[in-house]
Design a protein around this motif. Structure first.
Motif, PDB file in Angstrom:
ATOM      1  N   ALA A 379      -3.441  -3.801   4.912  1.00  0.00           N
ATOM      2  CA  ALA A 379      -2.344  -3.157   5.650  1.00  0.00           C
ATOM      3  C   ALA A 379      -2.794  -1.797   6.157  1.00  0.00           C
ATOM      4  N   ILE A 380      -2.196  -1.371   7.267  1.00  0.00           N
ATOM      5  CA  ILE A 380      -2.429  -0.016   7.767  1.00  0.00           C
ATOM      6  C   ILE A 380      -1.406   0.882   7.075  1.00  0.00           C
ATOM      7  N   ARG A 381      -1.894   1.579   6.070  1.00  0.00           N
ATOM      8  CA  ARG A 381      -1.029   2.356   5.189  1.00  0.00           C
ATOM      9  C   ARG A 381      -1.816   3.569   4.714  1.00  0.00           C
ATOM     10  N   GLU A 382      -1.159   4.691   4.563  1.00  0.00           N
ATOM     11  CA  GLU A 382      -1.860   5.889   4.072  1.00  0.00           C
ATOM     12  C   GLU A 382      -2.461   5.588   2.701  1.00  0.00           C
ATOM     13  N   GLY A 383      -3.718   5.982   2.529  1.00  0.00           N
ATOM     14  CA  GLY A 383      -4.413   5.756   1.262  1.00  0.00           C
ATOM     15  C   GLY A 383      -5.294   4.524   1.276  1.00  0.00           C
ATOM     16  N   ASN A 384      -4.987   3.558   2.179  1.00  0.00           N
ATOM     17  CA  ASN A 384      -5.815   2.351   2.241  1.00  0.00           C
ATOM     18  C   ASN A 384      -7.157   2.626   2.921  1.00  0.00           C
ATOM     19  N   ASP A 385      -8.117   1.738   2.684  1.00  0.00           N
ATOM     20  CA  ASP A 385      -9.379   1.801   3.421  1.00  0.00           C
ATOM     21  C   ASP A 385      -9.089   1.712   4.927  1.00  0.00           C
TER      22      ASP A 385
END
Ligand SMILES: [Zn+2]
Length: 450
Positions: A379-385
């Motif tokens: 997912a495109i989410r803050e904290g993700n790669d």
């Protein structure tokens, strides 16, 4: 720092204009499209979709041991070209098979330094490795795979019900999912005996289809539902082809059993009626079924009865596909589609009114969850790669096997017109593919559950 922006970012909550700030390989902030940051390298995707990197939980890379079929270097180039940023490799076709922790180490050294994208491993549950099941989990497999029927290759043995029941308490204790090739031999043996007695023609696809009846899948899935209930074990049905099993699956899931389901691009694209005599490039197991069955698979995806789409990328030597001179009995079964899965699924999804957000769920979010990597991937989410794909949804192209990156570029998709082009693939913020140019150095690393 890198700033990447698009007017169509595919976020968990929907498609929106946004910019992503990337530091140290992670998405550190998601802000407005036109936000300016001094000193940042800007990648402007304009109106192209910005997708989360796809995750493929079903690939056969075959290295070590059968690298002449497919290896990490070639498979992961195909993956990068197809918008995949994480692969989970199946425990068979490589030698030795990934059925012990020691063998897993050999897999890991084969992959290290060669992979363009991130990767993880499934461990095998076979006839005689019950005592290795727990150790495989400790050694870092993301889950297990077993076959209820001969897998088409010697070495990786199928499991009988009794062997499965001996392994399942260990699998359940690990908390990891058991991926199952769900076809039972009984209905297939009966069908083959009947077909052979009637003097059938094995070059006709209809013969092959009749030899692997829906009942083989339905009965295998019923067995797995029963064992999931008995042992409290997570079960994942790989490559569902027969929609006749959906009713039982729906009931099991309604009951709260931890059962998930995948299907594959070839079942969502081809129809049995369209396979020509002797066209063994289409052979896979379970088989591609009727066009009507294909439409029911799409409906099941829409309804949430199928969780995800995995490629089942399964290459071999070209001569293995033509073995038997067009006989569906003798040819090797398997379709290699890492590079084409996204445009194949998008072409078909769009035709049926499915959205890009649904596609991202089926090909990124849900597979990441299955592999236990959803704290970083999917997912495109803050904290993700910062695993990202710039995808032009409108440009059409003819499939030219010469453009395919996997080791032996043979494909049943040759010549087809598909929609959607992967323009750029980023792995943890670094470009691995940029308008047809690959990164010089492979940067993929192994992923573990946290
Ligand atoms: Zn497979």
């Amino acid at each position: 720092m890198v700033l990447i922006r698009s007017r169509r970012v595919v976020l968990p909550g929907g498609v929106d204009a946004a910019s992503l700030e990337i530091r140290d390989g992670r998405i550190t902030a998601i802000g407005p499209f036109d936000r300016a940051v001094d000193g940042a390298d800007l990648i402007d995707a304009g109106d192209r979709y910005l997708l989360p990197g796809l995750v493929d939980t079903h690939v056969h890379i075959n290295e070590p041991g059968r690298t002449e079929w497919e290896g990490f270097r070639t498979a992961t180039r195909a993956a990068a070209a197809g918008g995949y940023t994480t692969l989970v490799d199946m425990p068979l076709n490589n030698l030795p098979e990934t059925t012990t922790a020691q063998n897993l180490r050999l897999k890991e050294s084969a992959a290290r330094g060669q992979s363009m994208v991130d990767y993880g491993f499934w461990g095998g549950v076979v006839a005689d490795n019950q005592e290795h099941v727990g150790a495989l989990a400790c050694a870092g497999v993301l889950g297990y795979k077993c076959f209820l029927i001969h897998p088409g290759i010697d070495g990786f043995t199928m499991v009988t019900r009794a062997q499965l029941e001996a392994a399942m308490p260990e699998v359940a204790a690990s908390g990891l999912p058991l991926l199952v090739h769900a076809e039972l031999p009984g209905p297939i043996e009966e069908a083959c005996a009947r077909l052979n007695a009637s003097g059938c023609d094995w070059k006709r696809y209809s013969t092959y289809l009749a030899s692997r009846p829906d009942a083989a899948e339905v009965e295998a899935i019923e067995l797995m539902i029963e064992l999931s209930r008995k042992y409290g074990c997570r079960v994942h049905i790989v490559h569902l082809s027969s929609t006749e099993a959906l009713h039982e699956l729906r009931l099991a899931r309604a009951e709260g059993l931890p059962v998930t389901v995948e299907t594959c691009p070839h079942y969502l694209h081809f129809g049995a009626e369209d396979v020509a005599v002797g066209a063994t490039l289409y052979k896979c197991a379970p088989p591609i079924r009727s066009r009507a069955n294909r439409e029911r698979l799409w409906q099941a995806l829409e309804d949430g009865d199928i969780d995800l789409i995995a490629s089942d990328h399964s290459p071999c030597l070209p001569e293995m596909k033509s073995r038997g001179d067009g006989s569906f009995l003798e040819a090797w079964g398997g379709i290699a589609s890492l590079q084409l899965a996204l445009p194949v699924v998008w072409t078909e999804a769009r035709r049926r009114g499915s959205s890009i957000s649904q596609l991202a769920r089926w090909m990124s979010t849900e597979p990441a969850k299955l592999a236990g990597l959803d704290n970083r991937k999917g997912a495109i989410r803050e904290g993700n790669d910062a695993d990202l794909v710039i995808f032009d949804p409108d440009t059409k192209f003819h499939v030219d096997p010469a453009s395919l990156q996997h080791r032996h570029p043979i494909t049943p998709y040759a010549g087809e017109m598909l929609s959607g082009v992967v323009e750029m693939t980023l792995l943890r913020g670094g470009k691995v593919l940029d308008h047809g140019e690959f990164a010089k150095e492979p940067r993929g690393v192994q992923c573990f559950r946290v």
